[in-house]
Motif scaffolding. Structure first.
Motif, PDB file in Angstrom:
ATOM      1  N   ILE A  43       0.840  -1.203   0.000  1.00 24.44           N
ATOM      2  CA  ILE A  43       0.000   0.000   0.000  1.00 24.44           C
ATOM      3  C   ILE A  43       0.873   1.251   0.000  1.00 24.44           C
ATOM      4  CG2 ILE A  43      -1.603   1.359   1.400  1.00 24.44           C
ATOM      5  CD1 ILE A  43      -2.965  -0.898  -0.062  1.00 24.44           C
ATOM      6  N   ALA A  44       1.939   1.235   0.796  1.00 20.42           N
ATOM      7  CA  ALA A  44       2.863   2.375   0.806  1.00 20.42           C
ATOM      8  C   ALA A  44       3.473   2.575  -0.580  1.00 20.42           C
ATOM      9  CB  ALA A  44       3.965   2.142   1.846  1.00 20.42           C
ATOM     10  N   GLY A  45       3.776   1.460  -1.257  1.00 18.82           N
ATOM     11  CA  GLY A  45       4.315   1.562  -2.607  1.00 18.82           C
ATOM     12  C   GLY A  45       3.339   2.209  -3.571  1.00 18.82           C
ATOM     13  N   LEU A  46       2.039   1.875  -3.438  1.00 20.93           N
ATOM     14  CA  LEU A  46       1.024   2.499  -4.289  1.00 20.93           C
ATOM     15  C   LEU A  46       0.964   4.003  -4.053  1.00 20.93           C
ATOM     16  CD1 LEU A  46      -1.996  -0.003  -4.026  1.00 20.93           C
ATOM     17  CD2 LEU A  46      -0.199   0.070  -5.755  1.00 20.93           C
ATOM     18  N   LEU A  47       0.967   4.401  -2.785  1.00 19.76           N
ATOM     19  CA  LEU A  47       0.830   5.819  -2.447  1.00 19.76           C
ATOM     20  C   LEU A  47       2.053   6.619  -2.884  1.00 19.76           C
ATOM     21  CD1 LEU A  47      -0.710   5.438   1.130  1.00 19.76           C
ATOM     22  CD2 LEU A  47      -1.865   6.350  -0.887  1.00 19.76           C
ATOM     23  N   VAL A  48       3.241   6.101  -2.580  1.00 15.72           N
ATOM     24  CA  VAL A  48       4.473   6.837  -2.904  1.00 15.72           C
ATOM     25  C   VAL A  48       4.658   6.923  -4.423  1.00 15.72           C
ATOM     26  CG1 VAL A  48       6.989   6.788  -2.740  1.00 15.72           C
ATOM     27  CG2 VAL A  48       5.594   6.284  -0.723  1.00 15.72           C
ATOM     28  N   SER A  49       4.435   5.806  -5.113  1.00 10.11           N
ATOM     29  CA  SER A  49       4.620   5.825  -6.565  1.00 10.11           C
ATOM     30  C   SER A  49       3.610   6.740  -7.249  1.00 10.11           C
ATOM     31  CB  SER A  49       4.521   4.409  -7.136  1.00 10.11           C
ATOM     32  OG  SER A  49       3.237   3.852  -6.904  1.00 10.11           O
ATOM     33  N   ASP A  50       2.385   6.776  -6.728  1.00 13.15           N
ATOM     34  CA  ASP A  50       1.382   7.674  -7.304  1.00 13.15           C
ATOM     35  C   ASP A  50       1.784   9.132  -7.136  1.00 13.15           C
ATOM     36  OD1 ASP A  50      -1.304   8.399  -8.354  1.00 13.15           O
ATOM     37  OD2 ASP A  50      -1.636   9.097  -6.296  1.00 13.15           O
ATOM     38  N   ALA A  51       2.389   9.448  -5.991  1.00 12.55           N
ATOM     39  CA  ALA A  51       2.775  10.834  -5.717  1.00 12.55           C
ATOM     40  C   ALA A  51       4.004  11.267  -6.510  1.00 12.55           C
ATOM     41  CB  ALA A  51       3.031  11.006  -4.217  1.00 12.55           C
ATOM     42  N   LEU A  52       4.915  10.328  -6.797  1.00 20.23           N
ATOM     43  CA  LEU A  52       6.206  10.708  -7.364  1.00 20.23           C
ATOM     44  C   LEU A  52       6.374  10.383  -8.842  1.00 20.23           C
ATOM     45  CD1 LEU A  52       8.609   9.562  -4.482  1.00 20.23           C
ATOM     46  CD2 LEU A  52       7.643  11.840  -4.861  1.00 20.23           C
ATOM     47  N   TRP A  53       5.635   9.413  -9.355  1.00 24.53           N
ATOM     48  CA  TRP A  53       5.976   8.873 -10.675  1.00 24.53           C
ATOM     49  C   TRP A  53       5.717   9.859 -11.803  1.00 24.53           C
ATOM     50  CZ3 TRP A  53       8.501   4.780  -9.327  1.00 24.53           C
ATOM     51  CH2 TRP A  53       9.110   4.009 -10.326  1.00 24.53           C
ATOM     52  N   GLN A  54       6.630   9.858 -12.765  1.00 28.00           N
ATOM     53  CA  GLN A  54       6.513  10.697 -13.956  1.00 28.00           C
ATOM     54  C   GLN A  54       6.399   9.809 -15.189  1.00 28.00           C
ATOM     55  OE1 GLN A  54       6.305  14.060 -13.642  1.00 28.00           O
ATOM     56  NE2 GLN A  54       6.454  13.711 -11.412  1.00 28.00           N
ATOM     57  N   ASP A  55       5.599  10.235 -16.158  1.00 32.04           N
ATOM     58  CA  ASP A  55       5.368   9.430 -17.358  1.00 32.04           C
ATOM     59  C   ASP A  55       6.632   9.214 -18.188  1.00 32.04           C
ATOM     60  OD1 ASP A  55       2.713   9.178 -16.695  1.00 32.04           O
ATOM     61  OD2 ASP A  55       2.062  10.877 -17.937  1.00 32.04           O
ATOM     62  N   ASP A  56       7.591  10.129 -18.077  1.00 32.62           N
ATOM     63  CA  ASP A  56       8.786  10.024 -18.917  1.00 32.62           C
ATOM     64  C   ASP A  56       9.930   9.269 -18.233  1.00 32.62           C
ATOM     65  OD1 ASP A  56       9.288  11.917 -17.001  1.00 32.62           O
ATOM     66  OD2 ASP A  56      10.091  13.430 -18.392  1.00 32.62           O
ATOM     67  N   TRP A  57       9.686   8.671 -17.071  1.00 35.93           N
ATOM     68  CA  TRP A  57      10.734   7.897 -16.411  1.00 35.93           C
ATOM     69  C   TRP A  57      11.006   6.627 -17.199  1.00 35.93           C
ATOM     70  CZ3 TRP A  57      10.041   8.147 -10.340  1.00 35.93           C
ATOM     71  CH2 TRP A  57      10.252   9.476  -9.927  1.00 35.93           C
ATOM     72  N   TRP A  58      12.207   6.053 -17.023  1.00 37.02           N
ATOM     73  CA  TRP A  58      12.662   4.937 -17.858  1.00 37.02           C
ATOM     74  C   TRP A  58      11.903   3.642 -17.593  1.00 37.02           C
ATOM     75  CZ3 TRP A  58      14.803   0.475 -15.775  1.00 37.02           C
ATOM     76  CH2 TRP A  58      15.119   0.524 -14.422  1.00 37.02           C
ATOM     77  N   ILE A  59      11.225   3.542 -16.477  1.00 43.37           N
ATOM     78  CA  ILE A  59      10.469   2.340 -16.149  1.00 43.37           C
ATOM     79  C   ILE A  59       9.041   2.731 -15.807  1.00 43.37           C
ATOM     80  CG2 ILE A  59      11.161   2.406 -13.722  1.00 43.37           C
ATOM     81  CD1 ILE A  59      11.095  -0.668 -13.723  1.00 43.37           C
ATOM     82  N   ALA A  60       8.100   1.939 -16.277  1.00 45.17           N
ATOM     83  CA  ALA A  60       6.686   2.218 -15.997  1.00 45.17           C
ATOM     84  C   ALA A  60       6.382   1.935 -14.524  1.00 45.17           C
ATOM     85  CB  ALA A  60       5.799   1.345 -16.887  1.00 45.17           C
ATOM     86  N   ARG A  61       5.391   2.649 -14.004  1.00 40.94           N
ATOM     87  CA  ARG A  61       5.029   2.506 -12.591  1.00 40.94           C
ATOM     88  C   ARG A  61       4.622   1.075 -12.261  1.00 40.94           C
ATOM     89  NH1 ARG A  61      -0.398   4.057 -10.012  1.00 40.94           N
ATOM     90  NH2 ARG A  61       0.004   3.939  -7.764  1.00 40.94           N
ATOM     91  N   TYR A  62       3.816   0.455 -13.109  1.00 40.90           N
ATOM     92  CA  TYR A  62       3.373  -0.918 -12.847  1.00 40.90           C
ATOM     93  C   TYR A  62       4.570  -1.880 -12.781  1.00 40.90           C
ATOM     94  CZ  TYR A  62      -1.537   0.348 -13.824  1.00 40.90           C
ATOM     95  OH  TYR A  62      -2.790   0.891 -13.792  1.00 40.90           O
ATOM     96  N   ASP A  63       5.534  -1.694 -13.680  1.00 41.56           N
ATOM     97  CA  ASP A  63       6.704  -2.563 -13.687  1.00 41.56           C
ATOM     98  C   ASP A  63       7.541  -2.345 -12.429  1.00 41.56           C
ATOM     99  OD1 ASP A  63       5.810  -3.397 -16.151  1.00 41.56           O
ATOM    100  OD2 ASP A  63       7.188  -2.108 -17.274  1.00 41.56           O
ATOM    101  N   ALA A  64       7.650  -1.091 -12.000  1.00 44.92           N
ATOM    102  CA  ALA A  64       8.397  -0.787 -10.777  1.00 44.92           C
ATOM    103  C   ALA A  64       7.706  -1.415  -9.563  1.00 44.92           C
ATOM    104  CB  ALA A  64       8.518   0.728 -10.606  1.00 44.92           C
ATOM    105  N   LEU A  65       6.377  -1.400  -9.553  1.00 48.77           N
ATOM    106  CA  LEU A  65       5.646  -2.018  -8.442  1.00 48.77           C
ATOM    107  C   LEU A  65       5.863  -3.531  -8.418  1.00 48.77           C
ATOM    108  CD1 LEU A  65       2.302   0.010  -8.567  1.00 48.77           C
ATOM    109  CD2 LEU A  65       3.962  -0.019  -6.687  1.00 48.77           C
TER     110      LEU A  65
END
Length: 294
Positions: A43-65
């Motif tokens: 759950i912490a991963g969902l919240l932190v990634s939602d707050a910080l993730w950018q579309d242009d980062w080298w890895i997609a949020r789902y893959d990072a999760l």
């Protein structure tokens, strides 16, 4: 394990400073939180990634999760916060949960709107870790509270009910939804079953259906956290909408599937000798002679 020594010292400190009933309640909450370690981190991963993730980062949020979930699992095993026995339970949850996700997403029940490479038929594989965290919680809470279940029906009844519930999650898209019958079955089968659990030196008990209902409520709250971050979205729902309360019933039923899965490797908690007069509170010792597995 080191955490047992830490728990003992923490319990002693709490009991020195608080009245006994309050101390027991505090320790109950702390133990529950410790049992939720995997789920809490996800759950912490969902919240932190939602707050910080950018579309242009080298890895997609789902893959990072997904990688985050693998890392949590590896660290829990490395530091012996989780046993290989529990890891087997979690793997079963990951497989059965992912199978359900693939079906439900393609049936239009909910969707994962973001991009990702680590997907199967539109389902990011990190979603299996959300189900695995439920398995982790159930396995850990049984160990942490030294739980026993009695009186308990024959295991084949539990397995049959779990199969019926799991099948209904798929079949209700094509045939009549049998969840009302399944709700009734959980009460009829487990009305007499008590979950015995230990806090400190004393044992307490709770009816199994009540424990399932309370747990399903907190899972529903966690699910609302997931939808509020836009990680997954139900059909016809925006990220600002609360998940329908009817989903609480779905979690309630799913917990019986989870329970049956855990019992595949935790059958010893159903042993006839699991509840003994020495473990029980003084005022219930006479009742122990009547408690046996049917």
């Amino acid at each position: 394990m080191k955490y047992l020594s830490l728990e003992r010292r923490l319990g002693d400190a709490v009991r020195r400073r608080l009245p006994h009933p309050v101390a027991e309640l505090v320790m109950f909450g702390l133990k529950q939180g410790w049992a939720c370690l995997f789920g809490g981190l996800m759950i912490a991963g969902l919240l932190v990634s939602d707050a910080l993730w950018q579309d242009d980062w080298w890895i997609a949020r789902y893959d990072a999760l997904f990688l985050f979930g693998l890392t949590i699992q590896a660290l829990l095993l490395t530091f012996k916060l989780e046993s290989w026995r529990e890891a087997r339970v979690i793997l079963l949850f990951h497989v059965t949960g992912t199978a359900m996700e693939i079906f439900k997403v393609n049936a239009g029940s909910w969707a994962y709107p973001d991009a990702g490479l680590i997907k199967l038929w539109g389902v990011p594989l990190f979603s299996g870790f959300m189900y695995a965290s439920v398995g982790s919680y159930m396995a850990r809470v049984i160990r942490i509270f030294d739980m026993r279940f009695a009186p308990f029906p024959p295991f084949w009844i539990t397995a049959l009910l779990a199969c019926a519930i799991y099948i209904n999650f798929f079949a209700h898209h094509f045939a009549r939804d049998m969840r009302v019958v399944l709700f009734a079955a959980t009460i009829l089968i487990y009305a007499r079953t008590r979950i015995w659990f230990r806090i400190g030196a004393r044992d307490y008990w709770m009816p199994l259906p009540l424990a399932a209902l309370l747990t399903s409520f907190f899972l529903w709250i966690a699910e609302n956290v997931g939808t509020s971050t836009g990680t997954w979205v139900y059909a016809g729902q925006s990220v600002r909408d609360w998940v329908s309360v009817t989903k609480l019933g779905s979690w309630y039923l799913l917990l019986y599937v989870s329970f049956a899965t855990v019992l595949l490797v935790y059958r010893d908690v159903l042993h006839p000798a699991a509840i003994t007069p020495a473990r029980a509170p003084t005022d219930t010792r006479r009742q122990q002679r009547k408690l046996a597995i049917d």
